[in-house]
Design a protein around this motif. Sequence first.
Motif, PDB file in Angstrom:
ATOM      1  N   THR A   8       0.827  -1.201   0.000  1.00  0.00           N
ATOM      2  CA  THR A   8       0.000   0.000   0.000  1.00  0.00           C
ATOM      3  C   THR A   8       0.864   1.255   0.000  1.00  0.00           C
ATOM      4  O   THR A   8       2.089   1.186   0.238  1.00  0.00           O
ATOM      5  N   LEU A   9       0.226   2.403  -0.200  1.00  0.00           N
ATOM      6  CA  LEU A   9       0.931   3.678  -0.121  1.00  0.00           C
ATOM      7  C   LEU A   9       1.550   3.863   1.260  1.00  0.00           C
ATOM      8  O   LEU A   9       2.677   4.374   1.375  1.00  0.00           O
ATOM      9  N   ASP A  10       0.857   3.450   2.303  1.00  0.00           N
ATOM     10  CA  ASP A  10       1.420   3.562   3.652  1.00  0.00           C
ATOM     11  C   ASP A  10       2.687   2.725   3.797  1.00  0.00           C
ATOM     12  O   ASP A  10       3.623   3.122   4.496  1.00  0.00           O
ATOM     13  N   ASP A  11       2.731   1.568   3.136  1.00  0.00           N
ATOM     14  CA  ASP A  11       3.941   0.729   3.175  1.00  0.00           C
ATOM     15  C   ASP A  11       5.109   1.459   2.506  1.00  0.00           C
ATOM     16  O   ASP A  11       6.247   1.409   2.983  1.00  0.00           O
ATOM     17  N   VAL A  12       4.830   2.118   1.395  1.00  0.00           N
ATOM     18  CA  VAL A  12       5.879   2.866   0.692  1.00  0.00           C
ATOM     19  C   VAL A  12       6.352   4.035   1.549  1.00  0.00           C
ATOM     20  O   VAL A  12       7.551   4.313   1.643  1.00  0.00           O
ATOM     21  N   ARG A  13       5.423   4.721   2.186  1.00  0.00           N
ATOM     22  CA  ARG A  13       5.810   5.832   3.067  1.00  0.00           C
ATOM     23  C   ARG A  13       6.648   5.342   4.242  1.00  0.00           C
ATOM     24  O   ARG A  13       7.607   6.011   4.653  1.00  0.00           O
ATOM     25  N   ASP A  14       6.297   4.191   4.788  1.00  0.00           N
ATOM     26  CA  ASP A  14       7.090   3.626   5.882  1.00  0.00           C
ATOM     27  C   ASP A  14       8.489   3.279   5.395  1.00  0.00           C
ATOM     28  O   ASP A  14       9.486   3.510   6.085  1.00  0.00           O
ATOM     29  N   ALA A  15       8.568   2.725   4.184  1.00  0.00           N
ATOM     30  CA  ALA A  15       9.876   2.411   3.599  1.00  0.00           C
ATOM     31  C   ALA A  15      10.711   3.677   3.436  1.00  0.00           C
ATOM     32  O   ALA A  15      11.927   3.677   3.708  1.00  0.00           O
ATOM     33  N   ALA A  16      10.084   4.769   3.011  1.00  0.00           N
ATOM     34  CA  ALA A  16      10.801   6.034   2.822  1.00  0.00           C
ATOM     35  C   ALA A  16      11.404   6.517   4.136  1.00  0.00           C
ATOM     36  O   ALA A  16      12.536   7.029   4.165  1.00  0.00           O
ATOM     37  N   ARG A  18      12.364   4.629   6.614  1.00  0.00           N
ATOM     38  CA  ARG A  18      13.475   3.752   6.968  1.00  0.00           C
ATOM     39  C   ARG A  18      14.719   4.027   6.108  1.00  0.00           C
ATOM     40  O   ARG A  18      15.845   3.903   6.571  1.00  0.00           O
ATOM     41  N   ILE A  19      14.491   4.381   4.859  1.00  0.00           N
ATOM     42  CA  ILE A  19      15.604   4.610   3.931  1.00  0.00           C
ATOM     43  C   ILE A  19      16.224   5.992   4.118  1.00  0.00           C
ATOM     44  O   ILE A  19      17.411   6.201   3.821  1.00  0.00           O
ATOM     45  N   GLU A  20      15.443   6.950   4.619  1.00  0.00           N
ATOM     46  CA  GLU A  20      15.910   8.333   4.744  1.00  0.00           C
ATOM     47  C   GLU A  20      17.228   8.405   5.524  1.00  0.00           C
ATOM     48  O   GLU A  20      17.369   7.821   6.596  1.00  0.00           O
ATOM     49  N   GLY A  21      18.181   9.113   4.947  1.00  0.00           N
ATOM     50  CA  GLY A  21      19.483   9.273   5.589  1.00  0.00           C
ATOM     51  C   GLY A  21      20.466   8.164   5.274  1.00  0.00           C
ATOM     52  O   GLY A  21      21.648   8.272   5.603  1.00  0.00           O
ATOM     53  N   VAL A  22      19.973   7.100   4.633  1.00  0.00           N
ATOM     54  CA  VAL A  22      20.852   5.983   4.236  1.00  0.00           C
ATOM     55  C   VAL A  22      20.954   5.935   2.715  1.00  0.00           C
ATOM     56  O   VAL A  22      22.034   5.956   2.142  1.00  0.00           O
ATOM     57  N   GLY A  23      19.800   5.879   2.059  1.00  0.00           N
ATOM     58  CA  GLY A  23      19.787   5.986   0.601  1.00  0.00           C
ATOM     59  C   GLY A  23      19.822   7.447   0.187  1.00  0.00           C
ATOM     60  O   GLY A  23      19.558   8.354   0.981  1.00  0.00           O
ATOM     61  N   HIS A  24      20.163   7.676  -1.075  1.00  0.00           N
ATOM     62  CA  HIS A  24      20.176   9.047  -1.597  1.00  0.00           C
ATOM     63  C   HIS A  24      18.770   9.447  -2.053  1.00  0.00           C
ATOM     64  O   HIS A  24      18.034   8.629  -2.609  1.00  0.00           O
ATOM     65  N   ARG A  58      17.203   0.722  -2.699  1.00  0.00           N
ATOM     66  CA  ARG A  58      16.019   1.094  -1.925  1.00  0.00           C
ATOM     67  C   ARG A  58      15.314  -0.154  -1.374  1.00  0.00           C
ATOM     68  O   ARG A  58      15.060  -0.261  -0.176  1.00  0.00           O
ATOM     69  N   GLY A  59      14.988  -1.085  -2.254  1.00  0.00           N
ATOM     70  CA  GLY A  59      14.275  -2.274  -1.827  1.00  0.00           C
ATOM     71  C   GLY A  59      15.101  -3.194  -0.970  1.00  0.00           C
ATOM     72  O   GLY A  59      14.610  -3.770   0.015  1.00  0.00           O
ATOM     73  N   ALA A  60      16.380  -3.343  -1.332  1.00  0.00           N
ATOM     74  CA  ALA A  60      17.256  -4.238  -0.570  1.00  0.00           C
ATOM     75  C   ALA A  60      17.441  -3.729   0.852  1.00  0.00           C
ATOM     76  O   ALA A  60      17.343  -4.500   1.821  1.00  0.00           O
ATOM     77  N   TYR A  61      17.701  -2.423   0.999  1.00  0.00           N
ATOM     78  CA  TYR A  61      17.918  -1.891   2.342  1.00  0.00           C
ATOM     79  C   TYR A  61      16.630  -1.943   3.157  1.00  0.00           C
ATOM     80  O   TYR A  61      16.649  -2.300   4.337  1.00  0.00           O
ATOM     81  N   HIS A  62      15.513  -1.587   2.544  1.00  0.00           N
ATOM     82  CA  HIS A  62      14.259  -1.611   3.297  1.00  0.00           C
ATOM     83  C   HIS A  62      13.941  -3.019   3.792  1.00  0.00           C
ATOM     84  O   HIS A  62      13.599  -3.218   4.967  1.00  0.00           O
TER      85      HIS A  62
END
Length: 322
Positions: A8-16, A18-24, A58-62
């Motif tokens: 869902t969109l909420d899942d993508v937002r949660d992933a964002a 988690r990735i923030e500050g690690v991925g570009h 993105r996907g691997a780190y999340h």
Amino acid sequence: MSDTLPVTLDDVRDAARRIEGVGHRTPVLRSRTLDALAGAEVHVKCENFQRIGAFKFRGAYHAASRLSAGELARGIAAYSSGNHAQAVALAARELGTRAVILMPEDTPRSKREATEGYGAEVVTYDRYTGDRVALGRALAEERGLALIPPYEHPHVIAGQGTAALELIEEAGELDALIVPVGGGGLIAGSATAGKGLLPGLRVVGVEPQAGDDTRRSLDAGRRVSVPVPRTIADGLAADTPGELTFSINRRLVDGICVVSDDEIREAMRFAFERLKMVVEPSGACTLAALLARRVENLPRRVGVVVSGGNIDTARFAEILGG
């Protein structure tokens, strides 16, 4: 068919988060020349500037970040011949664990060395006689490792969707989103994010002409296989869509167009000469679709995902004719 999508969109937002500050947070590029040639206002999401050189981080780190402390302590396994291998290797390093990657024995040396350079152990197999999914699962079970597949995983798909999330946050209202299609994880995540934010958004995938398994599957309403594709866009050379990814894409993707290897070459040349970017063949497919006018009834404001730039100088020169 269930009305509930697995991501869902909420899942993508949660992933964002988690990735923030690690991925570009990769740049969004504009070009008046590209706009004129495409006949639209184009916003290019440059995932060739992502860590490891492609969206796959993105996907691997999340997915790795969602593992338990016990799973991380034991380590991570993956199977891949390219960008996913490097992405999982780097994700494991960032999270303080180890990675074991199953790669074909004929993988280009540069890709294997890049994977090992992030600290991963590489185990090889014969791609012509071995089933990488079965071998990968067996390797993970034998060593007690958590397996992160390239696209058949909801956390991987949610992570890939963060590229589209960022693109729309920066570009604003878009009429269409154009995304490369291999196994289908990037477009599944992108369509989930895109249509969650902009319900009227048109989502179009791009496949190499020789590997249009998703286009045929969408037309048939079920997953179908094609002969193993022979194309310079090796990152998109899937012969069958993923089961999980197809369950999303059949409901959210509005269409698929295809591009030839020659059109991909011209897009790579255009990106290098006019946009000043090095783009790998798989990443150039979306630009190729625009430049060759392969997207029917292209609307006014368009977002395009350039998925990666992992190509060495010798291969780049060879593809573009020396």
